[in-house]
Enzyme design. Sequence first.
Site, short mmCIF file in Angstrom:
data_model
loop_
_atom_site.label_atom_id
_atom_site.label_comp_id
_atom_site.label_asym_id
_atom_site.label_seq_id
_atom_site.Cartn_x
_atom_site.Cartn_y
_atom_site.Cartn_z
N GLY A 65 36.79 43.01 47.73
CA GLY A 65 37.25 41.71 48.21
C GLY A 65 38.50 41.30 47.46
O GLY A 65 38.83 41.89 46.42
N GLN A 95 44.82 35.71 43.89
CA GLN A 95 45.07 37.00 43.23
C GLN A 95 46.37 37.64 43.66
O GLN A 95 46.81 38.62 43.05
CB GLN A 95 43.91 37.96 43.50
N CYS A 103 37.01 43.13 38.68
CA CYS A 103 37.96 42.25 39.37
C CYS A 103 39.33 42.91 39.37
O CYS A 103 39.77 43.39 38.32
CB CYS A 103 38.01 40.90 38.64
N LEU A 104 40.00 42.92 40.52
CA LEU A 104 41.32 43.55 40.60
C LEU A 104 42.32 42.87 39.67
O LEU A 104 43.32 43.48 39.29
CB LEU A 104 41.84 43.53 42.04
N HIS A 141 31.92 35.70 44.03
CA HIS A 141 33.03 36.09 43.15
C HIS A 141 34.37 35.62 43.75
O HIS A 141 35.21 35.05 43.06
CB HIS A 141 33.00 37.61 42.97
N GLU A 142 34.54 35.86 45.07
CA GLU A 142 35.81 35.49 45.70
C GLU A 142 35.95 33.98 45.83
O GLU A 142 37.05 33.43 45.64
CB GLU A 142 35.94 36.15 47.08
N HIS A 175 37.18 32.50 42.73
CA HIS A 175 38.64 32.61 42.56
C HIS A 175 39.35 31.40 43.17
O HIS A 175 40.39 30.98 42.68
CB HIS A 175 39.17 33.87 43.26
ZN ZN Z 1 38.11 39.00 41.27
#
Ligand code: ZN
Length: 178
Positions: free
Chosen positions: A45, A50, A98-99, A140-141, A144
Amino acid sequence: MSLELVYYNDPVLRKRAEPVKRVTAEVVALAKGMVEVMQRSNGLGLAAPQVGHSLRIFVMALEREEEDGTLVLGEPRTFINPELSHLSEVTVEATEGCLSIPGLRAPVVRPLSLVVEALDLQGERFRLEATGYVARCVLHETDHLNGVLFIDYLKGKRRAALEPTLMQIDQRYRGCKS
Ligand code: ZN
């Protein structure tokens, strides 16, 4: 739309993102660009902050979690102005990454299931019942979009143990921003 990931310590990751007022062509282009970034980064995701856009949008490739824990990817979906409800009292701990925090993975306790409602790329409202790792990904998203990172759930010694890695990530990626 050409988009680049932003990394840990970028202020945009700590802002509360703004709701999308209308699903315009720009919003659609942003979401499609986000899908590209997610796919080339092998992410499950990705949230708009991000890639430096403080808007309440995330994309998710994760479709389901098999009973043995295998994660199955599907056609990427876009969630605009997501709203969560029916968060289960039952929680589960699992490892997340996480990216925006490359190379760091840690266990986080989250509700097992939830309902998410959002707008799609046509501006139509849809509803998804999510469980297991799919619910985790949605949480999680959505975090963000509220300026929250998964490492914020780690307290005390667990968090302290991550600090050297976080400092390395910050130093390594600080110069990569375009
Ligand atoms: Zn993340």
